[in-house]
Design a protein around this motif. Structure first.
Motif, PDB file in Angstrom:
ATOM      1  N   LEU A  23       0.832  -1.200   0.000  1.00  0.00           N
ATOM      2  CA  LEU A  23       0.000   0.000   0.000  1.00  0.00           C
ATOM      3  C   LEU A  23       0.871   1.257   0.000  1.00  0.00           C
ATOM      4  N   GLY A  24       1.869   1.263   0.882  1.00  0.00           N
ATOM      5  CA  GLY A  24       2.735   2.432   0.999  1.00  0.00           C
ATOM      6  C   GLY A  24       3.454   2.734  -0.299  1.00  0.00           C
ATOM      7  N   SER A  25       3.994   1.688  -0.928  1.00  0.00           N
ATOM      8  CA  SER A  25       4.740   1.934  -2.159  1.00  0.00           C
ATOM      9  C   SER A  25       3.796   2.271  -3.311  1.00  0.00           C
ATOM     10  N   GLY A  60       1.458   4.490  -3.084  1.00  0.00           N
ATOM     11  CA  GLY A  60       1.389   5.945  -3.049  1.00  0.00           C
ATOM     12  C   GLY A  60       0.035   6.513  -3.424  1.00  0.00           C
ATOM     13  N   PHE A  76      -3.897   5.511  -3.476  1.00  0.00           N
ATOM     14  CA  PHE A  76      -4.863   6.031  -2.514  1.00  0.00           C
ATOM     15  C   PHE A  76      -6.156   6.422  -3.225  1.00  0.00           C
ATOM     16  N   VAL A  86      -9.621   4.934  -1.943  1.00  0.00           N
ATOM     17  CA  VAL A  86     -10.602   5.823  -1.325  1.00  0.00           C
ATOM     18  C   VAL A  86     -11.891   5.860  -2.163  1.00  0.00           C
ATOM     19  N   ILE A 136     -13.770   2.842  -0.998  1.00  0.00           N
ATOM     20  CA  ILE A 136     -14.349   3.110   0.321  1.00  0.00           C
ATOM     21  C   ILE A 136     -15.590   3.992   0.168  1.00  0.00           C
ATOM     22  N   THR A 150      -4.614  -2.580   6.429  1.00  0.00           N
ATOM     23  CA  THR A 150      -3.787  -1.396   6.672  1.00  0.00           C
ATOM     24  C   THR A 150      -3.123  -1.479   8.036  1.00  0.00           C
ATOM     25  N   PHE A 169     -15.502   4.747   8.753  1.00  0.00           N
ATOM     26  CA  PHE A 169     -14.986   4.824   7.380  1.00  0.00           C
ATOM     27  C   PHE A 169     -13.979   5.962   7.243  1.00  0.00           C
ATOM     28  N   VAL A 196     -10.735   4.809   8.734  1.00  0.00           N
ATOM     29  CA  VAL A 196     -10.065   3.874   7.822  1.00  0.00           C
ATOM     30  C   VAL A 196      -9.457   4.631   6.650  1.00  0.00           C
ATOM     31  N   GLY A 197     -10.216   5.592   6.140  1.00  0.00           N
ATOM     32  CA  GLY A 197      -9.722   6.383   5.006  1.00  0.00           C
ATOM     33  C   GLY A 197      -8.501   7.205   5.389  1.00  0.00           C
ATOM     34  N   ARG A 233      -6.417   6.536   7.759  1.00  0.00           N
ATOM     35  CA  ARG A 233      -5.327   5.584   7.939  1.00  0.00           C
ATOM     36  C   ARG A 233      -4.685   5.276   6.581  1.00  0.00           C
ATOM     37  N   LEU A 234      -5.555   5.060   5.595  1.00  0.00           N
ATOM     38  CA  LEU A 234      -5.076   4.765   4.251  1.00  0.00           C
ATOM     39  C   LEU A 234      -4.284   5.952   3.706  1.00  0.00           C
ATOM     40  N   PHE A 235      -4.753   7.151   4.004  1.00  0.00           N
ATOM     41  CA  PHE A 235      -4.069   8.358   3.541  1.00  0.00           C
ATOM     42  C   PHE A 235      -2.680   8.450   4.158  1.00  0.00           C
ATOM     43  N   LEU A 281      -0.867   5.995   5.338  1.00  0.00           N
ATOM     44  CA  LEU A 281      -0.044   4.890   4.854  1.00  0.00           C
ATOM     45  C   LEU A 281       0.443   5.140   3.430  1.00  0.00           C
ATOM     46  N   GLN A 282      -0.463   5.625   2.590  1.00  0.00           N
ATOM     47  CA  GLN A 282      -0.139   5.697   1.167  1.00  0.00           C
ATOM     48  C   GLN A 282       0.443   7.035   0.738  1.00  0.00           C
ATOM     49  N   VAL A 283      -0.047   8.093   1.335  1.00  0.00           N
ATOM     50  CA  VAL A 283       0.384   9.412   0.867  1.00  0.00           C
ATOM     51  C   VAL A 283       1.447  10.016   1.785  1.00  0.00           C
ATOM     52  N   GLY A 341       4.074   7.004   2.469  1.00  0.00           N
ATOM     53  CA  GLY A 341       4.275   6.121   1.314  1.00  0.00           C
ATOM     54  C   GLY A 341       5.719   5.935   0.904  1.00  0.00           C
ATOM     55  N   GLY A 342       6.475   7.067   0.898  1.00  0.00           N
ATOM     56  CA  GLY A 342       7.850   7.005   0.430  1.00  0.00           C
ATOM     57  C   GLY A 342       8.709   6.012   1.200  1.00  0.00           C
ATOM     58  N   ARG A 343       8.360   5.801   2.473  1.00  0.00           N
ATOM     59  CA  ARG A 343       9.129   4.898   3.309  1.00  0.00           C
ATOM     60  C   ARG A 343       9.051   3.465   2.790  1.00  0.00           C
TER      61      ARG A 343
END
Lengths: 383, 622
Positions: free
Chosen positions: A241-243, A245, A280, A284, A287, A332, B30, B33-34, B36-38, B40-42, B45-47
C-alpha cells in the motif's frame, strides 16, 4: 404507491420488479466490477481462474437479489426461525461431523456437496432478529427477559464459531446482532452496561483465545517484530500500500502483488492489491462506494413501514459495513488479521452469495416497504 | 387501530433516530479507515517504496577477471585458468538434501560432504550460492545441465582460478591469492562472492586494487520465492589490469640458484636511476604453483610451519642489524654536521671507552689511526664510534632516513617491514626510557637497536651512488608513462664523493675488506661495503665456527657498479654465515657481473602490446 399497498402476495411480479431499487443493483454491480478488474490483475492479466468466475457469480448474485426480492415477504418471515434453527443445528453438528481445512473446522460435507453453516447463519441471524422484533410489542422491547432472548440467540452462534475457530465471523455475528438490537430500540443503558461488562471480562476472554489468535493480536501490535512469521502478511501489505502511493503503480504493475509477496491477494488482501496498483485514489474511491452502498441500504430501511423490512435492510447494511471496515482496517494494519473478506470484491463464492442473499432480503423488504404486518398474525405474546 | 399506528410511528421514529446515530458512527469509522489509508499511502508512502524494491530486485554480482602478472620481459607469472564449477542456491533448491542426493549420482560426493552442505545451507543466507564442486570436465557439466530440471537451485558456472608460473622463482614477489578473510570484507560486494580470491601477500596483495577489477551486476526481478521473472539491468564486469613487474625472472632464477647454497639468505638488485627492482630473491624458497586448489590449504599450512619460514620474503621482511654497512650513514651524518673532516685521523687502539663502558674494534690490535678513507676501507669500528659520539643519535637517524632506511616503500609489494632507525624519541615511545650514550656508540657500527631490510640497504646504495632520493619499485609504469624522476637528496657532493671513494677502496684497494666482490680485470669496477652483524653476544667471545648456526653473525654486502657511472645497486644478506666479505661478497660479485653483462634495464621492456590478445580483445582498456 398503489402496487405496494395491495395485499401482500398479490402484487404482480412485474410490478415488484419496478419497485426494486435499481440504483442499488447498479452500485452493487459497480463495486463487484472492481473485484473483477482486480482479480484480472491478480491472475497477471487473465480472466482465469478468478475474474471470470467472479463475474459469473456477480450475474448469479444479481439474479439472486431479484429472485429473493420478488418472493412475497411473508414467505421469508415464515422461513426466518426455521432457517435460524437449521443453521444453529448445523453449527452444533460441526464439531462432531465437520470437515477440517486450514486448521479450522467450518464445513459440513454431504457427499459432493459441502455447506458452511456459518455463512447460512449470517443471513439467518439477521432474518430471525428481524422476525423477533416484528413480533415483539414495542413496550416490551427493553424488558430484561425480552432482551435476554435475542442476546442468547446471538451468543450461541458466536460461541460456536469461536470454537471453529473463526474470530472474524464471531465478530460479525456479535456486531450485526447487537447493531440490530440497538436499531430495534433496546434501551441505551443495556449497551453502556454491556460495554462496561465486556471491559471487565476482557482478561477472561483473552485466556480463552487460541494461541494463534493471541499471536495475531500480539504481532498486530508490532508487525515488524516477526517479519517472516505472523507479521509477514501485514508487513507485506503495508509495503504494498505504501509503495503504491497516491496514484498507484499502474494497473497490473504492482510489484508486491504481481510477484507474490502479497499473501491471499485474491481474497482477504485484495484491497491491498487494488491499493498498490491504483493508489490512494483507487482505495478511497472504493471506500466511498461502500459508504454510498451502506447509506443507501439504511435509507431504504427508513422508507419501510414494517420493522421486519427495516431490520432486513439494516442487517444487510451492517454486514457490509462490518466486512468492509474490518477488512480494510486489517490490511492497513489497524486491527489484527482475522480473515474477513472484502464484500463483493474478494474472490470466494460462498461469502459472496451470503452478501447477495442479505441484499436480496433487504431488497424484498424495500419492495414491500409500504406493507404493514399485523403483529397478531404472528401469534400471541404471552401477557 | 389508532394506538397501533401511533405505536408503529413511535417505533419508526426511534428506528430513524438510531439509524442516524449508527450511520454517523459508521461514517466516522470509514473516515478513520480512510485517514489511515491516507497516512499509509500518501504521508508515509515514500518509506515503503525502497522496501518494495528490495523485495522485487535480486542483484547478482558477477566476478571480474583478475589481472595477470608478467615479468619485465613479458614472461607470464600469474594468470587465470578457466574451469567449470557447480553451485547451489539453497533458497531455490527446496529440499537441499534430495537435490544433493541426485547431484551426487552425477558428480561423486560422499555422504559426509552432502551432510556438510545440508548443514551449511541452514546456516548461511539462503540466497548466497554454495560451490558444490569445482574443476569439472565439460562432460560432467553437460550431464548436470541435462538434469537441470530435476536439480532446482543448481547451476553451472565458469570459474577462474589463479595459476602461477615460475612459482619457485618469483613466489615471494608475486605472492598468492586466497579466500577473502572476514576482516577484508570492505564495501566491494564482489568480495562476498563464493570462490572469490584476494591477494594475500606480495604484489598480489600490494596491487590488489588494480588487479581485482570491478564486479559486474545483473539485476533480476524476482518473485516471492526468489524465482527470476525477468532481467532488469546487466553490467559487464571490468577486468582487472595486468601488472608488469620490473623483475627479470631469468636473472632472479640465477640469483636464487647461487643463494640456495645457503640455508637462508636474501638479495635485492635495483637500477640506481629508475629504482626498478630487477632481482628480489629470498631463500628458502616456496612454490606458489603448489597453491592450486584443492590442496592449497594443505600446501600453505605445510609451508607456514616449515623450518626457517620459507613463506617469509626476507628481502622485505627480514630485518637485520646492518652492521658495518651502516657506517656510510654515520660518516655522512658526521660530514654533513661538520664534526669531522675527511682527512682528519682518529686513533684506534682496538677499543673505545665511554663512561666505564668498553667498545671493541673488530680488529683486536687496532688500526693505528685512520682518516675516513681508511676507516671505510678497513671498516675501523673505533673511528665510527667516535663519529657517532660526535654527531649524536638524532643526526644519525635523520641521515639514515634520508638514505631510505627505517621506512617502507609504496612499490607494489605488500607486507614490508620498516625495520628500526632508533633515536631518543623512538626509545622513549618503545621502552619508555631515555636514550643512553652507549647506545649511540653501538648504532655507530649498525648494531644495537638498528634494523634494516635488504631492500632498504639496496635503496641506500642507490641513493649514495646517485645522490638522488631514488625510490624502489616492482611495477613497470603503465604504457606511455615514465618512472618519476627522483629529486636530489641535497647532500653536499664533497661528502658523497669521499664516501664513494671509500666504498671503491673497500673492494679495489689493498687492505680493503671486500676483495671477494671485486669484478674481473678488464670489466667495470664495483664499489661496496661489507657488514658482519652480531646476532648474539656469544659471537664476540668465541669464533663463529664454535657457535650454533642460529647464533652466528649475519653476513652482509652492499654494492653498486660501475663505480664510475653507477647502474645497479645490490644488497645481499646471508643469515648466520659469519664474515660479510667472505660469505656475501662472492654472491654480490656474480650477481653484479651478471647484471652488467645482461643489463636488463637497458633492454626494451614488455609494453603490453604484442601477443596480448586477451586484454585487447574485450577492449576494456579504452
Amino acid at each position: 404507491m398503489v402496487s405496494t399497498q395491495q395485499r401482500d402476495g398479490r402484487t404482480p411480479i412485474a410490478a415488484r420488479l419496478l419497485a426494486v431499487n435499481w440504483a442499488l443493483i447498479a452500485l452493487v454491480v459497480v463495486i463487484a466490477s472492481f473485484g473483477v478488474a482486480v482479480l484480472y490483475s491478480v491472475a497477471s492479466g487473465s480472466f482465469t481462474p478468478y475474474a471470470d468466475k467472479h463475474l459469473l457469480r456477480l450475474l448469479i448474485g444479481v439474479g439472486l437479489i431479484l429472485g429473493i426480492a420478488v418472493v412475497p415477504m411473508r414467505f421469508w418471515l415464515g422461513l426466518a426461525y426455521p432457517a435460524y434453527l437449521v443453521a444453529l443445528t448445523a453449527l452444533v453438528l460441526i464439531p462432531l461431523i465437520g470437515t477440517e481445512a486450514l486448521g479450522a473446522r467450518r464445513w459440513l460435507r454431504f457427499g459432493e456437496f459441502s455447506l458452511q453453516p456459518s455463512e447460512l447463519m449470517k443471513v439467518a441471524l439477521v432474518a430471525a432478529l428481524a422476525r423477533y422484533y416484528q413480533w415483539l410489542p414495542p413496550n416490551r422491547i427493553s424488558r430484561p427477559l425480552w432482551v435476554a432472548v435475542p442476546l442468547f440467540a446471538i451468543a450461541v452462534p458466536v460461541v460456536l464459531v469461536l470454537k471453529q475457530p473463526d474470530l472474524g465471523t464471531a465478530v460479525l455475528f456479535a456486531s450485526v446482532g447487537l447493531g440490530l438490537m440497538f436499531l430495534a430500540g433496546v434501551n441505551f443503558f443495556y449497551f453502556v452496561g454491556g460495554a462496561l461488562a465486556i471491559g471487565g471480562l476482557a482478561p477472561v476472554l483473552w485466556n480463552h483465545l487460541h494461541d494463534y489468535q493471541r499471536r495475531r493480536i500480539l504481532t498486530f501490535m508490532d508487525p515488524e517484530r516477526d517479519p517472516f512469521g505472523a507479521g509477514y502478511h501485514v508487513l507485506q501489505s503495508k509495503i504494498a500500500l505504501g509503495s503504491g502511493g497516491l496514484s498507484g503503480k499502474g494497473y497490473m504493475l504492482g510489484t508486491q502483488g504481481q510477484l507474490n509477496f502479497l499473501p491471499e491477494k485474491q481474497t482477504d488482501f485484495i484491497f491491498t492489491m487494488l491499493g498498490e496498483e491504483w493508489g490512494f485514489v483507487g482505495g478511497v474511491t472504493l471506500i466511498g462506494l461502500y459508504v454510498v452502498l451502506v447509506f443507501m441500504l439504511f435509507g431504504m430501511a427508513l422508507f419501510c413501514r414494517s420493522q421486519f423490512a427495516r431490520l432486513l435492510c439494516a442487517g444487510s447494511a451492517l454486514t457490509i459495513f462490518i466486512y468492509a471496515s474490518v477488512n480494510i482496517a486489517m490490511v492497513t494494519g489497524v486491527v489484527p488479521v482475522v480473515g474477513v473478506p472484502l464484500p463483493l470484491v474478494s474472490y470466494g463464492g460462498t461469502a459472496m452469495m451470503t452478501i447477495f442473499a442479505g441484499l436480496g432480503l433487504a431488497m424484498c423488504g424495500y419492495v414491500n416497504r409500504g406493507t404493514q404486518i399485523r403483529r397478531e398474525t404472528l401469534g400471541a405474546v404471552g401477557s | 387501530m389508532f394506538g397501533r399506528d401511533s405505536d408503529d410511528n413511535a417505533q419508526r421514529l426511534r428506528f430513524t433516530r438510531r439509524t442516524l446515530l449508527i450511520g454517523a458512527a459508521q461514517a466516522g469509522v470509514f473516515g478513520l479507515v480512510g485517514s489511515r489509508l491516507f497516512r499509509l499511502q500518501v504521508v508515509e508512502g515514500g518509506r515503503y517504496v525502497p522496501l518494495a524494491e528490495e523485495n522485487r530486485l535480486n542483484v547478482q554480482i558477477v566476478a571480474p577477471m583478475r589481472g595477470r602478472i608478467l615479468d619485465r620481459f613479458g614472461e607470464l607469472l600469474a594468470t587465470n585458468r578457466e574451469g567449470y564449477r557447480v553451485v547451489l542456491v539453497p533458497s531455490l533448491a527446496g529440499n537441499v538434501k534430495e537435490v544433493l542426493a541426485l547431484f551426487a549420482r552425477l558428480v561423486p560426493m560422499t555422504e559426509e560432504d552432502q551432510e556438510r552442505f545440508v548443514q551449511r545451507a541452514w546456516r548461511q543466507p539462503p540466497n548466497v550460492p554454495m560451490v558444490l564442486a569445482g574443476d569439472l570436465t565439460f562432460e560432467q557439466i553437460a550431464e548436470v545441465n541435462l538434469f537441470a530440471p530435476q536439480l532446482p537451485g543448481v547451476r553451472t558456472e565458469i570459474d577462474s582460478r589463479r595459476q602461477y608460473f615460475h612459482g619457485r622463482t618469483v613466489g615471494h614477489v608475486v605472492g598468492y591469492v586466497g579466500v577473502v578473510s572476514r576482516l577484508a570484507l570492505d564495501d566491494d560486494p564482489v568480495l562476498r562472492l563464493p570462490g572469490m580470491r584476494t591477494g594475500k601477500s606480495g604484489v598480489e596483495l600490494g596491487m590488489e586494487n588494480i588487479l581485482r577489477g570491478a564486479g559486474g551486476q545483473i539485476k533480476h526481478e524476482v518473485d516471492s520465492r526468489g524465482r527470476i521473472v525477468r532481467d532488469i539491468e546487466q553490467r559487464e564486469p571490468v577486468r582487472g589490469s595486468d601488472i608488469v613487474l620490473t623483475i627479470d625472472t631469468k636473472m632472479q632464477a640465477r640469483t636464487l640458484a647461487r643463494l640456495s647454497r645457503e640455508k637462508s639468505a636474501a638479495a635485492v638488485a635495483m637500477d640506481v636511476t629508475t629504482g626498478e627492482v630487477v632481482v628480489m630473491a629470498s631463500v628458502p624458497q616456496f612454490d606458489t604453483s603448489e597453491f592450486a586448489d584443492p590442496t592449497a590449504g594443505r600446501a600453505l599450512r605445510r609451508m607456514q610451519t616449515a623450518q626457517l619460514n620459507p613463506m617469509v620474503n626476507r628481502a622485505i621482511r627480514g630485518a637485520y642489524p646492518p652492521g658495518s654497512t651502516f657506517k656510510m650513514v654515520v660518516a655522512l651524518a658526521a660530514l654533513e654536521a661538520g664534526v669531522v673532516k675527511p682527512k682528519e685521523r682518529i686513533a684506534c687502539e682496538g677499543k673505545f671507552e665511554l663512561a666505564n663502558q668498553v667498545f671493541r674494534c673488530w680488529k683486536r690490535g687496532g688500526h693505528d689511526s685512520s682518516d675516513l678513507h681508511k676507516a671505510l676501507r678497513e671498516s675501523c669500528d673505533v673511528y665510527f664510534y667516535e663519529l657517532a659520539r660526535r654527531c649524536g643519535i638524532d643526526a644519525i637517524a635523520r641521515m639514515a632516513r634520508r638514505l631510505g632506511l627505517g621506512q617502507t616503500f609504496d612499490c607494489g609489494i605488500a607486507l614490508q617491514k620498516s625495520g628500526v632507525i632508533p633515536d631518543a624519541e623512538w626509545k622513549q615511545r618503545r621502552f619508555g626510557k631515555g636514550w643512553l650514550g652507549g647506545e649511540t656508540i653501538l648504532a655507530g657500527i649498525g648494531q644495537g637497536f638498528v634494523l634494516t631490510t635488504p631492500l632498504q640497504l639496496a635503496v641506500m646504495m642507490a641513493r649514495l651512488a646517485t645522490g638522488n632520493a631514488v625510490t624502489p619499485t616492482l611495477v613497470r609504469p603503465a604504457p606511455g608513462e615514465q618512472f618519476p624522476v627522483p629529486p636530489a637528496l641535497g647532500i653536499r657532493p664533497e661528502g658523497l664523493d669521499a664516501i664513494r671513494r671509500g666504498l671503491f677502496a673497500v673492494v679495489n684497494e689493498e687492505g680493503g675488506t671486500g676483495h671477494a666482490a671485486r669484478l674481473n680485470e678488464g670489466t667495470a669496477r664495483l664499489a661496496g661495503k661489507t657488514g658482519t652483524s652480531q646476532v648474539s653476544r656469544a659471537s664476540s667471545e668465541r669464533a663463529n665456527s664454535d657457535l650454533r648456526w642460529e647464533e652466528r653473525d649475519h653476513a652482509l654486502f652492499v654494492a653498486y657498479a660501475p663505480s664510475a657511472l653507477p647502474r645497479y645497486a645490490v644488497a645481499v644478506v646471508v643469515e648466520h654465515a659469519g664474515s660479510g666479505g667472505a660469505a656475501a661478497g662472492p654472491v654480490v660479485k656474480e650477481l653484479m657481473a651478471d647484471l652488467l653483462a645482461q643489463d636488463p634495464t637497458a633492454r626494451p621492456a614488455y609494453s603490453g602490446v604484442p601477443g596480448d590478445s586477451t586484454i585487447r580483445a574485450d577492449g576494456d582498456r579504452g
